[in-house]
Write an enzyme that holds these catalytic residues in place. Sequence first.
Site, PDB file in Angstrom:
ATOM      1  N   HIS A 186       0.792  -1.178  -0.038  1.00  0.00           N
ATOM      2  CA  HIS A 186      -0.017  -0.004  -0.028  1.00  0.00           C
ATOM      3  C   HIS A 186       0.834   1.340   0.038  1.00  0.00           C
ATOM      4  O   HIS A 186       0.252   2.145  -0.101  1.00  0.00           O
ATOM      5  CB  HIS A 186      -0.924   0.028   1.270  1.00  0.00           C
TER       6      HIS A 186
HETATM    7  C1  UD1 Z   1      -1.809   5.254   6.354  1.00  0.00           C
HETATM    8  C2  UD1 Z   1      -0.446   5.610   6.844  1.00  0.00           C
HETATM    9  C3  UD1 Z   1       0.641   4.592   6.537  1.00  0.00           C
HETATM   10  C4  UD1 Z   1      -0.012   3.237   7.083  1.00  0.00           C
HETATM   11  C5  UD1 Z   1      -1.366   2.987   6.612  1.00  0.00           C
HETATM   12  C6  UD1 Z   1      -1.994   1.775   6.931  1.00  0.00           C
HETATM   13  C7  UD1 Z   1       0.103   7.946   6.496  1.00  0.00           C
HETATM   14  C8  UD1 Z   1       0.904   9.054   5.837  1.00  0.00           C
HETATM   15  N1  UD1 Z   1       0.240   6.841   6.024  1.00  0.00           N
HETATM   16  O1  UD1 Z   1      -1.722   5.337   4.853  1.00  0.00           O
HETATM   17  O2  UD1 Z   1       1.779   4.847   7.569  1.00  0.00           O
HETATM   18  O3  UD1 Z   1       0.973   2.125   6.849  1.00  0.00           O
HETATM   19  O4  UD1 Z   1      -2.085   4.037   6.802  1.00  0.00           O
HETATM   20  O5  UD1 Z   1      -3.101   1.372   6.377  1.00  0.00           O
HETATM   21  O6  UD1 Z   1      -0.626   8.313   7.700  1.00  0.00           O
HETATM   22  N2  UD1 Z   1      -9.151   4.674   2.518  1.00  0.00           N
HETATM   23  C9  UD1 Z   1     -10.280   4.343   2.393  1.00  0.00           C
HETATM   24  N3  UD1 Z   1     -10.864   4.011   3.492  1.00  0.00           N
HETATM   25  C10 UD1 Z   1     -10.271   4.247   4.897  1.00  0.00           C
HETATM   26  C11 UD1 Z   1      -9.165   4.793   4.674  1.00  0.00           C
HETATM   27  C12 UD1 Z   1      -8.522   5.203   3.689  1.00  0.00           C
HETATM   28  O7  UD1 Z   1     -10.870   4.081   1.483  1.00  0.00           O
HETATM   29  O8  UD1 Z   1     -10.713   3.779   5.962  1.00  0.00           O
HETATM   30  C13 UD1 Z   1      -8.333   5.273   1.106  1.00  0.00           C
HETATM   31  C14 UD1 Z   1      -8.675   6.495   0.500  1.00  0.00           C
HETATM   32  O9  UD1 Z   1      -8.790   6.463  -0.759  1.00  0.00           O
HETATM   33  C15 UD1 Z   1      -7.507   7.252   0.900  1.00  0.00           C
HETATM   34  C16 UD1 Z   1      -6.377   6.164   0.793  1.00  0.00           C
HETATM   35  O10 UD1 Z   1      -6.731   5.180   1.143  1.00  0.00           O
HETATM   36  O11 UD1 Z   1      -7.273   8.554   0.215  1.00  0.00           O
HETATM   37  C17 UD1 Z   1      -5.236   6.633   1.465  1.00  0.00           C
HETATM   38  O12 UD1 Z   1      -5.530   6.551   2.954  1.00  0.00           O
HETATM   39  P1  UD1 Z   1      -4.757   7.411   3.946  1.00  0.00           P
HETATM   40  O13 UD1 Z   1      -5.236   7.542   5.324  1.00  0.00           O
HETATM   41  O14 UD1 Z   1      -4.124   8.920   3.409  1.00  0.00           O
HETATM   42  O15 UD1 Z   1      -3.230   6.928   3.897  1.00  0.00           O
HETATM   43  P2  UD1 Z   1      -2.886   5.283   3.859  1.00  0.00           P
HETATM   44  O16 UD1 Z   1      -2.209   4.815   2.651  1.00  0.00           O
HETATM   45  O17 UD1 Z   1      -4.051   4.202   4.370  1.00  0.00           O
END
Ligand code: UD1
Length: 377
Positions: free
Chosen positions: A212
């Site tokens: 991811h």
């Molecule tokens: C975040 C953390 C990362 C961790 C990961 C675990 C940061 C910078 N990164 O990354 O260190 O390893 O979490 O999962 O904080 N989304 C959903 N549903 C959710 C959450 C996210 O669909 O409940 C999707 C959205 O499209 C979003 C994308 O995932 O834009 C990324 O989510 P985000 O919280 O920005 O970062 P992660 O890649 O999850």
Amino acid sequence: MTGRNIPVKLVCVAGARPNFMKLAPLFRLLRTHPQFIAKLVHTGQHYDEQMSGAFFRDLDLPEPDYYLGVGSGTHGQQTAEIIRRLEPILMEEAPEGVLVVGDVNSTLAAALTAAKLNIPVVHIEAGLRSFDRSMPEEINRVVTDAVSSLLLASEPSGVENLRREGVPAERIRLIGNLMIDSLLAHLPAARALNMPARFGFSPGQYGVLTLHRPANVDQPARLKEIFEALGEVAKRCPLIFPVHPRTRVRLAELGICFPDGLICTEPLRYPEFVGLMAEAAVVFTDSGGVQEETTVLGIPCLTLRNNTERPITIEQGTNRLAGTSKDSILTVWQLHLDNPKRGRVPELWDGKAADRAMAALEEFFFHNEVQRVCSHQ
Ligand code: UD1
């Protein structure tokens, strides 16, 4: 001890999936301890049932006292929203400390908010360094540690990094790994789920994949190479792949197809994922926590990165860096086939880190001298 008999109020902040298993064992202890009043804030960085709600229930975390509902966004938007929504809560609650975990945007945002209000910050999993500032998590780690008053480290490299950066020894405690407290507590129930059978496998007949990180999934060329290599691996060892939401979005945008042999599934619940990992032949991952969990489970881990902030998993555990090119991944895969790594469990990754964290918190908040030194340096 000072003889203080009024409890200390601590606001604990979590926001994203890997935070929940690190906070849960400590938060439960804090809630039963008469010397502390523990409040829980969920920033809502992760908000899906699969990424958040189910984890709260499975880990026995109570409903948060505050839910900030920030959701997704750019790093700036997400961080700024958390600061904007958390600040009035901290002003109202006026806690004596704010506890943050790990290295996600919620960690950084909460630490900054508290530090600006002169509230001491306690950082769980302090001092880890990949020395790669292109990773958003590395910026989060460095800045969070810089504004923290009490830094609780999970492995000796964390202590060494902090000392090298000039953090006084009085502020640092090596407590071990809280994520492993959760892992060991849930392992018997996780094994009892018989997860391999759900996917039609016997133990040891399959591998697990997680992917991811933006550096891997946001660059089409790199993602294609990784999948080419994993397609080769899957010819010999089928790979079960619980797909992170951000990865699913990227794959759809890029029109990339999964290679044969990759068995895709929705993100799994915590005990399900642990149960699957515990019986795997091998794990491919770019996650931080999975590198640690496989080390404790004794399962070989091939990390799809060029560096790790968790060097103990390589020095003592089952982890190998496989890089992100097709060649490097397949070279390390062959190395693994010829000589699978066994490793050993690092010291203090024993399921008792929460007890040591509690002792450090008591020392910090109830021992005048330590707090005076820690808070004003
Ligand atoms: C975040 C953390 C990362 C961790 C990961 C675990 C940061 C910078 N990164 O990354 O260190 O390893 O979490 O999962 O904080 N989304 C959903 N549903 C959710 C959450 C996210 O669909 O409940 C999707 C959205 O499209 C979003 C994308 O995932 O834009 C990324 O989510 P985000 O919280 O920005 O970062 P992660 O890649 O999850």
